[in-house]
Design a protein around this motif. Structure first.
Motif, PDB file in Angstrom:
ATOM      1  N   THR A  16      66.257  24.167  10.668  1.00  0.00           N
ATOM      2  CA  THR A  16      65.746  25.330  11.381  1.00  0.00           C
ATOM      3  C   THR A  16      66.552  26.551  10.945  1.00  0.00           C
ATOM      4  O   THR A  16      67.730  26.450  10.603  1.00  0.00           O
ATOM      5  CB  THR A  16      65.856  25.154  12.902  1.00  0.00           C
TER       6      THR A  16
ATOM      7  N   ASP B 218      67.482  30.701  11.777  1.00  0.00           N
ATOM      8  CA  ASP B 218      67.453  31.904  12.599  1.00  0.00           C
ATOM      9  C   ASP B 218      67.037  33.035  11.668  1.00  0.00           C
ATOM     10  O   ASP B 218      67.851  33.577  10.914  1.00  0.00           O
ATOM     11  CB  ASP B 218      68.837  32.170  13.194  1.00  0.00           C
TER      12      ASP B 218
ATOM     13  N   THR C   4      66.102  18.314  13.109  1.00  0.00           N
ATOM     14  CA  THR C   4      65.761  17.554  14.301  1.00  0.00           C
ATOM     15  C   THR C   4      65.515  16.094  13.929  1.00  0.00           C
ATOM     16  O   THR C   4      65.207  15.761  12.775  1.00  0.00           O
ATOM     17  CB  THR C   4      64.499  18.111  14.974  1.00  0.00           C
TER      18      THR C   4
ATOM     19  N   ASP D 223      61.962  15.680  12.556  1.00  0.00           N
ATOM     20  CA  ASP D 223      61.790  16.068  11.156  1.00  0.00           C
ATOM     21  C   ASP D 223      62.395  15.034  10.215  1.00  0.00           C
ATOM     22  O   ASP D 223      61.842  14.744   9.146  1.00  0.00           O
ATOM     23  CB  ASP D 223      62.414  17.442  10.904  1.00  0.00           C
TER      24      ASP D 223
ATOM     25  N   PHE E 205      66.737  26.913  19.604  1.00  0.00           N
ATOM     26  CA  PHE E 205      66.542  26.118  18.401  1.00  0.00           C
ATOM     27  C   PHE E 205      66.548  24.634  18.758  1.00  0.00           C
ATOM     28  O   PHE E 205      67.516  24.124  19.314  1.00  0.00           O
ATOM     29  CB  PHE E 205      67.618  26.427  17.370  1.00  0.00           C
TER      30      PHE E 205
ATOM     31  N   ASP F 245      66.916  21.928  17.122  1.00  0.00           N
ATOM     32  CA  ASP F 245      67.855  21.017  16.467  1.00  0.00           C
ATOM     33  C   ASP F 245      69.251  21.078  17.061  1.00  0.00           C
ATOM     34  O   ASP F 245      70.065  20.176  16.835  1.00  0.00           O
ATOM     35  CB  ASP F 245      67.958  21.350  14.976  1.00  0.00           C
TER      36      ASP F 245
END
Length: 491
Positions: free
Chosen positions: A140, A142, A152, A155, A321, A323
Motif C-alpha cells: 500500500t 500513501d 496485506t 494480497d 491503511f 496493511d
C-alpha cells in the motif's frame, strides 16, 4: 513472546571472553597486521582506540570461537533464546548479507519467489545471485506523502494462489516509517500455501523487548527473519543477525541457511562487530527500563509536535491503511510539508545549522530514529525542528514526488543483470529493459529492477530525487541519472 527467562540473558560470553583475551600481554605474530601495537601504529590507535586495537583479533581462536561450548556458541544460543528462535546466526555485513543469504538458501527450494515489491535492494541482489524468478506483491502507498508501507494478508494470499510454484514468500516489516504488518496473518497465509515466510525485519531488531513495543516476527510465526541489530538494537554499524523460527520448515531451512551462510561469511569476521552483537542482545534482554525511557522520549516528541501545530506526525494517519497492524513508536516520521519546508531541506538544515542528525528524508518527510535504550535531548530536537524557516508558499503538489509504478518485468533479474548491456541517455532508456537496480536512497527500495521496463515516470522520479538536496540514487553510474544502462536487444 520475547524473553522467557531474563536472568539467563545477563551474561555476554563472547564479549566478556574477548575483553579478557585483549587484556593479556600477547606477542602477536598473527594477523591483523597492526598486532595491537599502539606505539608502532599510533595513528590507528588514536583513531580507533587502544582497547579496540587489542580486541581486534583474528577469527577461530581457542577460548573464543572454537568448540561446541565456546563463548561464541554460547552467545549464539543466548541470542536465539532472546528472540525465541530455533537458531541464530551473527552477521558482519549487515542485514544486506542476511537478505542475500536467505535468497541463496531459498534457491534450493524452487525457482520462483513471491516478493513484496518494496523490498530492500539487497533482496534483488540475492535474486541476481540465485537466478530465481520473482512475482511481486505491491505494498500500500500513501500517495499524498509518496511513501510505501507493507502488504496485506489478502494480497499475499492472492499472489501465492496465482503462483502455486512459489518456493517462499518474502516481505518487509516494519517499514522505514515504522509501519508494522500483521506478521501472524502473513505467516498463516504462507503456511496454508505450503511455503515459508521470510521477513526482512531490519528495522525491528528491538521489537518484543518491551510491553509497549509490537511483537517481533519470530514470535508471530515467521520462518526466517533478517534483523539489522545495529539499527535500533544498539550494536555496531554493519552487525546484524539472522533468526530461524520453530515452524514446519525449520529443519530444511537450517541446513540450507548454514550452507548459504558459509558461502557468504567472511573468513576474517570482525571480533568487534561480533562482540557488539553479544552486548546488544544482553542490553535488549535485560534493560527494559532503558527501553521504556526511549519510548517515553519518543512519545514526548510526538506530543510536542502535535501541541505546536506546525508539523504533523505521519503515524497519526496509519489507521487508514489496511496493511498496517501496529506502529513502532521508536520511528518518528514527520510531515515537514505541513510545516512549510521540504523534507530534504529540513534534514540538511537540521544537520548544518543545528547539528541535529535525522535518519532520512523524502521530499515530504523526515524520519527520526530513537535507538532502544537511547536517551536523546528531546527539547533540543523539537526546538531545532520548529526553528526551521518556512520556504514553501503553500502545500502545493509540485513538492510531491509521486512514487512511480514499476514497469513490466520482462526478464528474470539474473538474466538481465548479466546480459549484454549498453549505456544510453535516460530518455532513450524509456521502454527498454533495465540492466541495473536503481533505488532512491534511503530507504533503498528499488524503483526499477534488472529485467523491468524503464518508464518515463521512473526516469522523472529518479532524476528529481537526484536533484534534491541530499538526494541519492543507489546503483546509478551517473549520480544525476542522466544516463541509464539497458539490456542490449538480441539480434
Amino acid at each position: 513472546m520475547s524473553i522467557r527467562n531474563p536472568r539467563s540473558q545477563t551474561s555476554a560470553p563472547y564479549a566478556e571472553a574477548l575483553t579478557a583475551y585483549a587484556q593479556k600481554e600477547w606477542i602477536r605474530l598473527i594477523v591483523p597486521g597492526h598486532s595491537a601495537d599502539e606505539r608502532a601504529f599510533g595513528s590507528l590507535a588514536g583513531f580507533a582506540g587502544g582497547t579496540q586495537l587489542r580486541q581486534d583479533v583474528t577469527p577461530l581462536l581457542d577460548g573464543l570461537d572454537l568448540g561446541a561450548d565456546s563463548p561464541m556458541a554460547q552467545a549464539l544460543q543466548l541470542a536465539a533464546g532472546a528472540w525465541g528462535a530455533h537458531r541464530t546466526w551473527f552477521l558482519t555485513a549487515g542485514a544486506s548479507q542476511g537478505n542475500r543469504v536467505a535468497a541463496m538458501a531459498l534457491g534450493s527450494l524452487g525457482q520462483h519467489l513471491v516478493v513484496q515489491r518494496s523490498v530492500h535492494s539487497s533482496v534483488i541482489d540475492g535474486l541476481v545471485l540465485n537466478g530465481m524468478r520473482a512475482s511481486f506483491v505491491q505494498p500500500t502507498v500513501d500517495c499524498e506523502l509518496g511513501i510505501a508501507h507493507g502488504v496485506t494478508a489478502n494480497d499475499l494470499a492472492a499472489a501465492l494462489a496465482e503462483h502455486p510454484d512459489a518456493a517462499a514468500a518474502f516481505v518487509v516489516t516494519p517499514s522505514y516509517f515504522g509501519a508494522v504488518a500483521d506478521v501472524r496473518a502473513l505467516a498463516d497465509v504462507a503456511h496454508a500455501a505450503g511455503v515459508p515466510l521470510v521477513v526482512d525485519e531490519a528495522w525491528g531488531a528491538h521489537l518484543g523487548f518491551h510491553p509497549d513495543l509490537p511483537q517481533h516476527a519470530i514470535a508471530a510465526g515467521a520462518d526466517l527473519v533478517i534483523s539489522s541489530t545495529h539499527k535500533l538494537g544498539g550494536s555496531l554499524t554493519q552487525s546484524a543477525m539472522l533468526h530461524l523460527g520453530h515452524g514446519p520448515f525449520a529443519d530444511v531451512l537450517e541446513r540450507l541457511i548454514q550452507r548459504a551462510f558459509r558461502a557468504s561469511q567472511s573468513t576474517s569476521e570482525s571480533a568487534l562487530l561480533l562482540g557488539s552483537l553479544d552486548l546488544a542482545r544482553r542490553r535488549l534482554a535485560t534493560e527494559t527500563d532503558a527501553i521504556g525511557a526511549s519510548l517515553e522520549a519518543a512519545d514526548l516528541m510526538r506530543r510536542q509536535i502535535r501541541a505546536r501545530g506546525r508539523f504533523t506526525v505521519v503515524s497519526d494517519g496509519f489507521a487508514q491503511f489496511p496493511d498496517i497492524f501496529a506502529a513502532d513508536p521508536l520511528h518518528l516520521a514527520i510531515d515537514t510539508r505541513a510545516g512549510g519546508i521540504p523534507g530534504h531541506e529540513a534534514r540538511w538544515r537540521l544537520m548544518k545549522e543545528h547539528e541535529v542528525m535525522v535518519e532520512m528524508a523524502t521530499n515530504t518527510t523526515i524520519v527520526a530514529i530513537i535507538g532502544a535504550g537511547a536517551a536523546p535531548d528531546t527539547g533540543r530536537f523539537i526546538d531545532a525542528l520548529h526553528a526551521l524557516p518556512v520556504t514553501l508558499d503553500q502545500r502545493h503538489d509540485a513538492l510531491q514526488l509521486k512514487l512511480p509504478a514499476p514497469g513490466e518485468m520482462r526478464m528474470a533479474p539474473r538474466l538481465a543483470y548479466f546480459a549484454p548491456s549498453r549505456t544510453v541517455q535516460a530518455e532513450q532508456a524509456i521502454g527498454q529493459i533495465s540492466a541495473d537496480t536503481l533505488a532512491a536512497y534511503p530507504p533503498g527500495i528499488p524503483n526499477v529492477l534488472p529485467g523491468e521496463v524503464v518508464t518515463s515516470e521512473v526516469v522523472s522520479f529518479l532524476q528529481a530525487t537526484a536533484a534534491t538536496q541530499g538526494g541519492h540514487v543507489r546503483g546509478a553510474a551517473d549520480p544525476a541519472v542522466r544516463t541509464m544502462r539497458i539490456v542490449t536487444p538480441a539480434d
